[in-house]
Design a protein around this motif. Structure first.
Motif, PDB file in Angstrom:
ATOM      1  N   ALA A  20     -42.287 -63.909 -14.541  1.00  0.00           N
ATOM      2  CA  ALA A  20     -41.162 -64.475 -13.795  1.00  0.00           C
ATOM      3  C   ALA A  20     -39.811 -64.095 -14.379  1.00  0.00           C
ATOM      4  CB  ALA A  20     -41.289 -66.008 -13.731  1.00  0.00           C
ATOM      5  N   ALA A  21     -39.809 -63.664 -15.624  1.00  0.00           N
ATOM      6  CA  ALA A  21     -38.551 -63.215 -16.234  1.00  0.00           C
ATOM      7  C   ALA A  21     -37.963 -62.038 -15.459  1.00  0.00           C
ATOM      8  CB  ALA A  21     -38.795 -62.818 -17.693  1.00  0.00           C
ATOM      9  N   ARG A  22     -38.814 -61.316 -14.732  1.00  0.00           N
ATOM     10  CA  ARG A  22     -38.351 -60.141 -13.970  1.00  0.00           C
ATOM     11  C   ARG A  22     -38.204 -60.435 -12.483  1.00  0.00           C
ATOM     12  NH1 ARG A  22     -42.248 -58.484 -17.487  1.00  0.00           N
ATOM     13  NH2 ARG A  22     -43.830 -58.394 -15.834  1.00  0.00           N
ATOM     14  N   TRP A  23     -38.482 -61.661 -12.059  1.00  0.00           N
ATOM     15  CA  TRP A  23     -38.334 -62.012 -10.647  1.00  0.00           C
ATOM     16  C   TRP A  23     -36.867 -62.209 -10.308  1.00  0.00           C
ATOM     17  CZ3 TRP A  23     -42.278 -66.639 -10.069  1.00  0.00           C
ATOM     18  CH2 TRP A  23     -43.576 -66.172 -10.309  1.00  0.00           C
ATOM     19  N   ASN A  24     -36.568 -62.164  -9.008  1.00  0.00           N
ATOM     20  CA  ASN A  24     -35.213 -62.531  -8.602  1.00  0.00           C
ATOM     21  C   ASN A  24     -35.084 -64.058  -8.589  1.00  0.00           C
ATOM     22  OD1 ASN A  24     -36.072 -63.599  -6.008  1.00  0.00           O
ATOM     23  ND2 ASN A  24     -36.166 -61.498  -5.244  1.00  0.00           N
ATOM     24  N   GLU A  25     -33.870 -64.535  -8.514  1.00  0.00           N
ATOM     25  CA  GLU A  25     -33.602 -65.973  -8.617  1.00  0.00           C
ATOM     26  C   GLU A  25     -34.258 -66.767  -7.494  1.00  0.00           C
ATOM     27  OE1 GLU A  25     -29.769 -69.002  -9.139  1.00  0.00           O
ATOM     28  OE2 GLU A  25     -29.466 -66.902  -8.556  1.00  0.00           O
ATOM     29  N   ASP A  26     -34.283 -66.234  -6.290  1.00  0.00           N
ATOM     30  CA  ASP A  26     -34.872 -66.957  -5.164  1.00  0.00           C
ATOM     31  C   ASP A  26     -36.359 -67.225  -5.380  1.00  0.00           C
ATOM     32  OD1 ASP A  26     -32.477 -67.078  -3.835  1.00  0.00           O
ATOM     33  OD2 ASP A  26     -32.881 -65.358  -2.515  1.00  0.00           O
ATOM     34  N   LYS A  27     -37.069 -66.235  -5.894  1.00  0.00           N
ATOM     35  CA  LYS A  27     -38.503 -66.413  -6.116  1.00  0.00           C
ATOM     36  C   LYS A  27     -38.762 -67.451  -7.201  1.00  0.00           C
ATOM     37  CE  LYS A  27     -42.805 -63.851  -6.939  1.00  0.00           C
ATOM     38  NZ  LYS A  27     -43.416 -62.506  -7.148  1.00  0.00           N
ATOM     39  N   ARG A  28     -37.936 -67.466  -8.227  1.00  0.00           N
ATOM     40  CA  ARG A  28     -38.110 -68.471  -9.276  1.00  0.00           C
ATOM     41  C   ARG A  28     -37.821 -69.872  -8.746  1.00  0.00           C
ATOM     42  NH1 ARG A  28     -35.837 -64.373 -12.976  1.00  0.00           N
ATOM     43  NH2 ARG A  28     -33.760 -65.309 -12.796  1.00  0.00           N
ATOM     44  N   LYS A  29     -36.822 -70.003  -7.892  1.00  0.00           N
ATOM     45  CA  LYS A  29     -36.526 -71.308  -7.294  1.00  0.00           C
ATOM     46  C   LYS A  29     -37.684 -71.777  -6.409  1.00  0.00           C
ATOM     47  CE  LYS A  29     -31.455 -70.934  -7.201  1.00  0.00           C
ATOM     48  NZ  LYS A  29     -30.249 -70.801  -6.318  1.00  0.00           N
ATOM     49  N   GLN A  30     -38.272 -70.835  -5.706  1.00  0.00           N
ATOM     50  CA  GLN A  30     -39.414 -71.196  -4.864  1.00  0.00           C
ATOM     51  C   GLN A  30     -40.559 -71.749  -5.708  1.00  0.00           C
ATOM     52  OE1 GLN A  30     -40.339 -67.626  -2.703  1.00  0.00           O
ATOM     53  NE2 GLN A  30     -38.537 -67.755  -1.388  1.00  0.00           N
ATOM     54  N   LEU A  31     -40.894 -71.073  -6.787  1.00  0.00           N
ATOM     55  CA  LEU A  31     -41.983 -71.535  -7.652  1.00  0.00           C
ATOM     56  C   LEU A  31     -41.696 -72.935  -8.190  1.00  0.00           C
ATOM     57  CD1 LEU A  31     -44.640 -70.929  -9.243  1.00  0.00           C
ATOM     58  CD2 LEU A  31     -43.160 -70.148 -11.110  1.00  0.00           C
ATOM     59  N   ALA A  32     -40.455 -73.171  -8.584  1.00  0.00           N
ATOM     60  CA  ALA A  32     -40.093 -74.450  -9.188  1.00  0.00           C
ATOM     61  C   ALA A  32     -40.118 -75.599  -8.200  1.00  0.00           C
ATOM     62  CB  ALA A  32     -38.707 -74.347  -9.829  1.00  0.00           C
ATOM     63  N   ASN A  33     -40.027 -75.305  -6.904  1.00  0.00           N
ATOM     64  CA  ASN A  33     -39.942 -76.352  -5.889  1.00  0.00           C
ATOM     65  C   ASN A  33     -41.065 -76.272  -4.849  1.00  0.00           C
ATOM     66  OD1 ASN A  33     -37.119 -77.801  -6.295  1.00  0.00           O
ATOM     67  ND2 ASN A  33     -36.827 -75.621  -6.705  1.00  0.00           N
ATOM     68  N   ASP A  34     -42.049 -75.459  -5.109  1.00  0.00           N
ATOM     69  CA  ASP A  34     -43.161 -75.296  -4.182  1.00  0.00           C
ATOM     70  C   ASP A  34     -44.148 -76.454  -4.355  1.00  0.00           C
ATOM     71  OD1 ASP A  34     -45.363 -74.480  -2.676  1.00  0.00           O
ATOM     72  OD2 ASP A  34     -45.182 -72.379  -3.272  1.00  0.00           O
ATOM     73  N   PRO A  35     -44.405 -77.246  -3.319  1.00  0.00           N
ATOM     74  CA  PRO A  35     -45.333 -78.377  -3.459  1.00  0.00           C
ATOM     75  C   PRO A  35     -46.740 -77.966  -3.859  1.00  0.00           C
ATOM     76  CG  PRO A  35     -44.771 -78.011  -1.152  1.00  0.00           C
ATOM     77  CD  PRO A  35     -43.833 -77.180  -1.964  1.00  0.00           C
ATOM     78  N   LEU A  36     -47.111 -76.710  -3.620  1.00  0.00           N
ATOM     79  CA  LEU A  36     -48.417 -76.241  -4.069  1.00  0.00           C
ATOM     80  C   LEU A  36     -48.515 -76.283  -5.588  1.00  0.00           C
ATOM     81  CD1 LEU A  36     -51.149 -74.947  -3.219  1.00  0.00           C
ATOM     82  CD2 LEU A  36     -50.054 -72.712  -3.532  1.00  0.00           C
ATOM     83  N   ASN A  37     -47.389 -76.135  -6.257  1.00  0.00           N
ATOM     84  CA  ASN A  37     -47.352 -76.086  -7.718  1.00  0.00           C
ATOM     85  C   ASN A  37     -46.920 -77.405  -8.339  1.00  0.00           C
ATOM     86  OD1 ASN A  37     -47.590 -74.700 -10.218  1.00  0.00           O
ATOM     87  ND2 ASN A  37     -45.383 -74.305 -10.277  1.00  0.00           N
ATOM     88  N   LEU A  38     -46.868 -78.469  -7.545  1.00  0.00           N
ATOM     89  CA  LEU A  38     -46.287 -79.718  -8.028  1.00  0.00           C
ATOM     90  C   LEU A  38     -47.184 -80.922  -7.771  1.00  0.00           C
ATOM     91  CD1 LEU A  38     -42.655 -79.087  -6.714  1.00  0.00           C
ATOM     92  CD2 LEU A  38     -43.430 -78.905  -9.093  1.00  0.00           C
ATOM     93  N   LEU A  39     -47.322 -81.774  -8.790  1.00  0.00           N
ATOM     94  CA  LEU A  39     -48.081 -83.015  -8.670  1.00  0.00           C
ATOM     95  C   LEU A  39     -47.373 -84.134  -9.430  1.00  0.00           C
ATOM     96  CD1 LEU A  39     -51.854 -82.106  -9.265  1.00  0.00           C
ATOM     97  CD2 LEU A  39     -50.880 -83.107  -7.192  1.00  0.00           C
ATOM     98  N   PRO A  40     -47.144 -85.293  -8.795  1.00  0.00           N
ATOM     99  CA  PRO A  40     -46.677 -86.461  -9.542  1.00  0.00           C
ATOM    100  C   PRO A  40     -47.839 -87.005 -10.367  1.00  0.00           C
ATOM    101  CG  PRO A  40     -46.243 -86.678  -7.175  1.00  0.00           C
ATOM    102  CD  PRO A  40     -47.215 -85.559  -7.357  1.00  0.00           C
ATOM    103  N   VAL A  41     -47.613 -87.166 -11.660  1.00  0.00           N
ATOM    104  CA  VAL A  41     -48.696 -87.585 -12.558  1.00  0.00           C
ATOM    105  C   VAL A  41     -48.155 -88.528 -13.633  1.00  0.00           C
ATOM    106  CG1 VAL A  41     -50.027 -85.472 -12.200  1.00  0.00           C
ATOM    107  CG2 VAL A  41     -48.355 -85.561 -14.058  1.00  0.00           C
ATOM    108  N   ASP A  42     -49.072 -89.048 -14.423  1.00  0.00           N
ATOM    109  CA  ASP A  42     -48.716 -89.908 -15.545  1.00  0.00           C
ATOM    110  C   ASP A  42     -47.777 -89.174 -16.503  1.00  0.00           C
ATOM    111  OD1 ASP A  42     -49.209 -92.252 -17.399  1.00  0.00           O
ATOM    112  OD2 ASP A  42     -50.039 -90.628 -18.626  1.00  0.00           O
ATOM    113  N   GLY A  43     -46.637 -89.772 -16.782  1.00  0.00           N
ATOM    114  CA  GLY A  43     -45.611 -89.116 -17.582  1.00  0.00           C
ATOM    115  C   GLY A  43     -46.052 -88.702 -18.972  1.00  0.00           C
ATOM    116  N   PRO A  44     -46.573 -89.622 -19.788  1.00  0.00           N
ATOM    117  CA  PRO A  44     -46.989 -89.242 -21.142  1.00  0.00           C
ATOM    118  C   PRO A  44     -48.058 -88.149 -21.158  1.00  0.00           C
ATOM    119  CG  PRO A  44     -46.798 -91.625 -20.962  1.00  0.00           C
ATOM    120  CD  PRO A  44     -46.640 -91.079 -19.575  1.00  0.00           C
ATOM    121  N   THR A  45     -48.988 -88.182 -20.197  1.00  0.00           N
ATOM    122  CA  THR A  45     -50.016 -87.148 -20.130  1.00  0.00           C
ATOM    123  C   THR A  45     -49.391 -85.795 -19.834  1.00  0.00           C
ATOM    124  OG1 THR A  45     -51.653 -88.757 -19.353  1.00  0.00           O
ATOM    125  CG2 THR A  45     -52.136 -86.437 -18.954  1.00  0.00           C
TER     126      THR A  45
END
Length: 274
Positions: free
Chosen positions: A197-222
């Protein structure tokens, strides 16, 4: 046993010893069966009533509010349901087997801001983008139950109940203690940085960071304990969801054409019976 001990061998008739022995064995077996049934009933009761912090034995949400990753390819369905059937496990291994393998690159230059600020609503190309709510609230709304919004808002959540797939417990969450629930990037952003990802453009990195496929609400300490680990270094404490977890990890890697380490792929295959 009591009935047998009260039978005096001196008064028993010679023709009855086999009957007495059989009766004793029957009574002993009966005691064991009753004790075993009592133990099983006690365990079952503990599992079904439990505290509000426990989920079902298989790790899924008690009310069924959890979705198989194989049926949730865009990440818009809630939770993370275990994968158990032979067909699903085979599909999981097939997906994982497609992953490219590569060593981790350096972490040099990594910064969270390289993936946009957290949590934006303007990362185009992913579900929920520009819907008026930030990504965090979108994810809490997706996975939470008994949701209460801030007065005058249909976006900002101030309390809810979350079934945490990583631990199998239920969390009664309030915004005053926001870090009790964290949004986990299944593929950590630092990991992705080292895997290309260091070589990706900014838009692709933003997508990864906000893509619900890559995101789960979970127990904070865990989640805090996970840091930027791949599957070879960290897996959810709840064993029943580990295959589902690595499948989601693989889905993200495939979508973003990102390799994983050889150790990570091996671990992922193992979690799904490979």
């Amino acid at each position: 046993m009591t009935a047998y001990s009260r039978t005096s061998p001196r008064t028993a008739r010679p023709v009855l010893p086999l009957l007495v022995v059989a009766l004793a064995a029957s009574l002993l077996a009966g005691c064991d069966a009753i004790e075993s049934a009592g133990s099983a009933g006690s365990a079952g009761s503990s599992g079904s009533s439990g505290s509000s912090g426990s989920g079902e034995a298989d790790g899924s949400a008690p009310d069924g509010r959890a979705t198989s990753p194989l049926k949730n390819t865009d990440g818009t369905e809630p939770g993370l349901a275990p994968l158990t059937g032979d067909a699903d496990l085979a599909a999981a291994r097939k997906l994982i087997g497609t992953l490219e393998v590569k060593g981790r690159g350096p972490r040099t230059g990594y910064d969270r801001d390289e993936f946009g600020y957290a949590w934006m609503d303007s990362a185009d190309g992913v579900p929920y983008a520009r819907n008026g709510c930030d990504t965090r609230n979108d994810l809490l709304k997706r996975d939470g139950q008994d949701i209460e919004f801030r007065s005058g808002s249909n976006c900002v959540i101030v309390s809810m109940t979350l079934h945490d797939p990583y631990t199998g417990k239920d969390i009664a969450w309030k915004k005053q203690k926001a870090t009790a629930v964290q949004i986990d990037h299944l593929v950590p952003l630092s990991y992705s940085w080292q895997m290309g990802a260091a070589r990706w453009n900014e838009d692709k990195r933003k997508q990864l960071a906000n893509d619900p496929l890559n995101l789960l609400p979970v127990d904070g300490p865990t989640n805090s304990g996970k840091r930027d680990s791949g599957p070879a270094s960290w897996l959810p404490p709840s064993k029943p969801v580990r295959c589902a977890y690595v499948v989601r990890f693989a889905q993200v890697a495939v979508k973003y054409e990102m390799p994983v380490t050889a150790a990570d792929r091996k671990t992922m295959l193992t979690q799904c019976g490979g």
